[in-house]
Design an enzyme around this catalytic site. Structure first.
Site, PDB file in Angstrom:
ATOM      1  N   GLY A  41      56.289 101.323  66.715  1.00 20.71           N
ATOM      2  CA  GLY A  41      57.560 101.425  66.028  1.00 20.71           C
ATOM      3  C   GLY A  41      57.264 101.572  64.430  1.00 20.71           C
ATOM      4  N   ASP A 247      50.243 107.262  66.337  1.00 20.13           N
ATOM      5  CA  ASP A 247      51.503 106.727  65.512  1.00 20.13           C
ATOM      6  C   ASP A 247      51.523 107.459  64.121  1.00 20.13           C
ATOM      7  OD1 ASP A 247      52.238 104.894  67.747  1.00 20.13           O
ATOM      8  OD2 ASP A 247      51.253 103.333  66.914  1.00 20.13           O
TER       9      ASP A 247
END
Length: 303
Positions: A41, A247
């Site tokens: 995240g 990511d």
């Protein structure tokens, strides 16, 4: 209003640089150790912020020194952290990463991330107002399901680590982002070639996913949506460290979608930007500058 809200994990990465990854039962001596901001995240939020105007992170850290450091480093990356809450009584998440010969292994102790099971009212408001919401599966299923329910903008779900998802989640994904191994887990089909990956991704879309993106490492990425499908190849580059490249791809993809780019263009830019990062050591430290991303976008737009 922030264009992008990332709901997900944040960890302190403990990275060991080794000449090669150890075999089972083997001890190797690391050349060095470093610690830095990590978690899918947090990485994706930092990546999106490189080229997006406003990015907010929603997640949980522990009431410890690591939590303070993670908040400070995410804020230093330009990400809004007002909704990064403190979970009392548990440590912050930690990831133990070995990097060697251009590859890596990762073991995660979830810590505070595992306590994140529900959005607070202010977090619901932020998710509902976002142009693009990004989520991953390093946080518990209940909050992922709630995100899918309340998001009114585009939902980008990086389904990693792969696990079964309810139709109420997958039907909102636009796109669902997986690698070829995760795609095989979701579909139960062969994904050993680009052609088989395209077929499997098209099968997922036929089953109700709005769009699908499959990352293929050095082979680039495949995309499928209502307008068609395609394969964007990655540039051949010397690989130093792949940690965080996936990511970076997701965060860049989200930023491009928030700016109004079609999925094909967003995948092309994400693939090219991720190729830059693997030539450098580190995770967020390897991510390109805004100028480098802008140059990639300009190159894609002139093709």
């Amino acid at each position: 209003m922030n264009q992008i809200v990332v709901v997900g994990s944040v960890n302190l990465d403990v990275v060991l640089d080794v000449d090669r990854l150890p075999r089972a039962g083997e001890t190797v001596i690391a050349r060095g150790v470093r610690t830095n901001l990590g978690g899918k995240g947090a990485n994706q939020a930092a990546a999106a912020r490189i080229s997006a105007g406003g990015v907010t992170f929603v997640g949980r850290v522990g009431a410890d020194d690591a939590g303070v450091r993670l908040r400070d480093e995410l804020s230093a990356a330009g990400v809004h952290v007002d909704l990064l809450a403190q979970a009392p009584g548990v440590p912050s998440g930690v990831a133990y990463i070995q990097v060697g010969a251009g590859d890596n292994t990762i073991v995660v102790a979830s810590g505070a991330n595992a306590t994140f099971t529900e959005l607070a009212p202010a977090e619901v408001d932020a998710v509902r107002a976002a142009t693009v919401v990004v989520c991953q599966l390093e946080i518990p299923d209940p909050v992922v399901e709630q995100v899918a329910q309340v998001a009114s903008g585009r939902l980008v779900l990086n389904a990693a680590p792969a696990r079964p998802l309810p139709d109420a989640v997958t039907s909102r994904c636009d796109p669902l982002v997986v690698n070829e191994t995760e795609l095989a887990e979701f579909t139960g089909t062969d994904t050993g070639s680009v052609e088989s990956v395209l077929v499997a991704a098209q099968t997922m879309r036929a089953q109700g996913v709005r769009s699908v993106v499959v990352t293929l490492g050095g082979a680039g990425a495949v995309w499928v949506d209502a307008g068609g499908s395609g394969h964007h190849r990655a540039s051949a580059v010397p690989v130093v460290d792949t940690t965080g490249a996936g990511d970076l791809f997701v965060g860049t993809l989200a930023a491009q979608l928030a700016a109004g780019a079609p999925l094909s263009t967003a995948v092309s830019v994400g693939t090219a930007v991720a190729s830059l990062s693997v030539t450098r050591p580190g995770t967020i430290a390897s991510y390109p500058t805004p100028a480098e991303v802008a140059a990639v976008v300009a190159g894609v737009s002139t093709r």
